[in-house]
Design a protein around this motif. Structure first.
Motif, short mmCIF file in Angstrom:
data_model
loop_
_atom_site.label_atom_id
_atom_site.label_comp_id
_atom_site.label_asym_id
_atom_site.label_seq_id
_atom_site.Cartn_x
_atom_site.Cartn_y
_atom_site.Cartn_z
N LEU A 39 -23.13 65.26 59.29
CA LEU A 39 -24.41 64.83 58.97
C LEU A 39 -25.04 65.30 57.69
O LEU A 39 -25.76 64.89 56.89
CB LEU A 39 -25.20 64.42 59.95
N ALA A 44 -23.99 71.16 65.74
CA ALA A 44 -22.96 70.06 66.33
C ALA A 44 -22.81 69.16 65.39
O ALA A 44 -23.52 68.70 64.54
CB ALA A 44 -23.87 69.81 67.55
N GLN A 45 -21.71 68.19 65.65
CA GLN A 45 -21.35 67.06 65.05
C GLN A 45 -22.49 66.21 65.45
O GLN A 45 -22.82 66.02 66.40
CB GLN A 45 -19.96 66.30 65.21
N GLY A 46 -22.69 64.98 64.51
CA GLY A 46 -23.62 63.85 64.82
C GLY A 46 -24.91 64.42 64.68
O GLY A 46 -25.94 63.92 65.50
N VAL A 47 -25.52 65.68 64.22
CA VAL A 47 -26.70 66.30 64.50
C VAL A 47 -27.20 66.95 63.01
O VAL A 47 -26.11 67.51 62.25
CB VAL A 47 -26.69 67.50 65.52
N LEU A 48 -28.40 66.81 62.60
CA LEU A 48 -28.99 67.27 61.38
C LEU A 48 -29.75 68.36 62.00
O LEU A 48 -30.82 68.39 62.98
CB LEU A 48 -30.10 66.19 60.57
N GLN A 49 -29.45 69.60 61.59
CA GLN A 49 -30.35 70.73 61.73
C GLN A 49 -30.94 71.10 60.65
O GLN A 49 -30.58 71.73 59.52
CB GLN A 49 -29.59 71.74 62.29
N ALA A 50 -32.44 71.21 60.58
CA ALA A 50 -33.35 71.27 59.33
C ALA A 50 -32.97 72.57 58.57
O ALA A 50 -32.92 72.59 57.45
CB ALA A 50 -34.88 71.14 59.97
N PHE A 109 -29.72 72.31 56.82
CA PHE A 109 -29.99 71.37 55.76
C PHE A 109 -30.55 72.19 54.56
O PHE A 109 -30.32 71.76 53.56
CB PHE A 109 -30.76 70.22 56.42
N GLU A 110 -31.64 72.68 54.79
CA GLU A 110 -32.21 73.33 53.48
C GLU A 110 -31.68 74.52 52.88
O GLU A 110 -31.70 74.59 51.78
CB GLU A 110 -33.77 73.93 54.01
N LYS A 137 -29.77 61.65 50.15
CA LYS A 137 -31.00 62.16 49.40
C LYS A 137 -30.80 62.03 47.98
O LYS A 137 -31.78 61.73 47.14
CB LYS A 137 -31.28 63.42 49.89
N THR A 141 -19.09 73.29 63.72
CA THR A 141 -19.50 74.08 65.02
C THR A 141 -19.43 75.39 65.15
O THR A 141 -19.87 76.04 66.15
CB THR A 141 -18.99 73.35 66.40
N PHE A 181 -26.35 63.41 54.51
CA PHE A 181 -27.84 62.83 54.15
C PHE A 181 -28.25 63.80 52.95
O PHE A 181 -29.09 63.23 52.33
CB PHE A 181 -28.82 63.39 55.38
#
Lengths: 291, 291
Positions: free
Chosen positions: A20, A168-174, A177-178, A28, A108, A24
């Motif tokens: 993700l 993890a797959q299917g997860v956004l970790q802030a 992401f940043e 964006k 992962t 995402f």
């Protein structure tokens, strides 16, 4: 160093539909194109596998990021979802005259911010050196040279992947992401400066990790898993693994040690998608190179 | 406390096909049944959704662990893969005269070793108190009472789930595997002692977290995600969240704070499988109860 300007860049997310972070970020940027627009190049954003993204799965029929071998792209008998999609993406990349591909992945495994290269192109080595100098989280992983690689990023010479994790797959970790977002901006700013002919100050010293092989999990005769990554190795990507050190813990509690001849640096340790590829981790060697 | 003996236990893994901890523990016990055999009860091991396990996915058509409402099990119009499978499992549990179900799950949330209960049955409360006393990693989560729950474990009154994490789907993590294994052995030993009429020494004081609601991610009008769990909340399951504290970080960098009236204790924070269920985390309240 001098290099003809990069005119067209592709920024790709969703080559795997359950990673993700890249998906995402691309979304964006599609809604806020000013964030990635620069004067000296055009940038194309691409969500590579929309069906897999909608399904929340790595792929529908087969791993898209193993469908880009030149001979496979030419093979009319390969017609499953991802094989057809690969041909369409190759066509788009060619039509758009893409000079450089940034393919966004997550893992992962505890890979921090990894730049994956497939060749010794000095342009990419300089970029990698710049990125790893300004951010210690950045690691540079190099796959074997002179192979027909099956990856999307191989559609052009200046192609590379960004692997971020552990997530993890299917997860956004802030936080991840940043960090990935900051890395992309660093890359684009470097490309812009380089296009303008400005010399970007870089160490000519670069640490790279070269893949030399893989290790599979312990399995029985039918291929069933008999153990898992040892707790001492879990999340220790890019850390030295010396002969005699623990590698796996079997389900009945036995430790299996690494019995190679010299110290290696495992990466992609316990990547979820690699169980089916029979890879528990990649073995790499660590090099200091002078660019 | 006295209770009629537990005669038949079901130990279930693979209700979700990508939650490997429970799957490989059940496989281990199927090959080493002496590890879970006790004198006073029979134990049935069950891999609930073999097709989803083979596919490495949570489910094939629909979440199996939402297919067990009594009225759904009676509804002949519900015929997708998991709806049919639920009926078959319900039949097996009934035929085997199962008194107690242990359903093994894992989560991308940092839930430690969570015991999930749906009722106030004193037998389960005593078991939970015992487990949380001997292991501080054990937390007790209680879903709302008096509802038609759709979960497999609701096939019998003495049913509960074990949720372990944080661990990615499709991944075995040795530390969590071993902690879960130890917890199962603790449970079976408790049941054995209790069946024998031995008094298992327990605090009569138990901390439980009662679910009082859910919070969804920020989304736009079309339901598209607009943000993610705030870094300060990520992995903070069972920690207090006070009004005014950060909850989400939007993709454009805005912090969204919790604006409830009192402190809550979020759980299932950033569970991968709950994005599609529109749940970013559960809200719970923390109670000390006297059994």
């Amino acid at each position: 160093m001098s290099h003809s300007p990069i005119k067209n860049i592709a920024l790709v997310g969703g080559t795997h539909g359950n990673e993700l972070t890249g998906i995402f970020l691309v979304k964006k940027y599609e809604q806020n194109s000013h964030l990635i627009r620069r004067d000296s190049f055009e940038i194309l954003t691409l969500l590579a596998n929309p069906q897999a993204i909608a399904a929340g799965r790595r792929y529908i029929d087969t791993d898209l990021n193993r469908c880009f071998k030149p001979q496979d792209l030419q093979n009319p008998k390969l017609i499953n979802h991802e094989q057809l999609l690969a041909r369409q993406i190759a066509f788009t990349i060619e039509q758009s005259k893409i000079d450089l591909i940034i393919d966004l992945h997550s893992t992962t495994s505890n890979m921090g911010l990894t730049v994956i290269l497939h060749n010794h192109h000095p342009y990419l080595l300089n970029l990698a050196a710049y990125l790893s100098k300004i951010n210690p989280l950045v690691k540079v992983l190099q796959y074997p040279l002179n192979q027909d690689h099956p990856y999307l990023r191989n559609l052009c010479k200046l192609g590379f992947a960004i692997e971020v994790g552990a997530v993890a797959q299917g997860v956004l970790q802030a936080d991840i992401f940043e960090q990935t977002e900051a890395l992309i901006i660093n890359i684009l700013d470097y490309l812009e400066q380089s296009n303008r002919g400005e010399i970007v100050s870089v160490d000519n010293n670069l640490t790279i990790y070269r893949q030399i092989g893989n290790i599979d999990y312990p399995r029985n005769e039918s291929g069933e898993l008999q153990g898992m990554i040892h707790p001492q190795l879990q999340f220790q990507d890019y850390q030295p693994l010396a002969p005699g050190e623990p590698m796996f813990l079997t389900f009945d509690g036995q430790t299996i040690t690494y019995e190679g001849e010299s110290t290696v640096y495992p990466v992609f340790i316990n990547e979820s998608a690699y169980y089916e590829k029979k890879i528990a981790f990649y073995l790499t060697q660590k090099y200091q190179i002078i660019i």
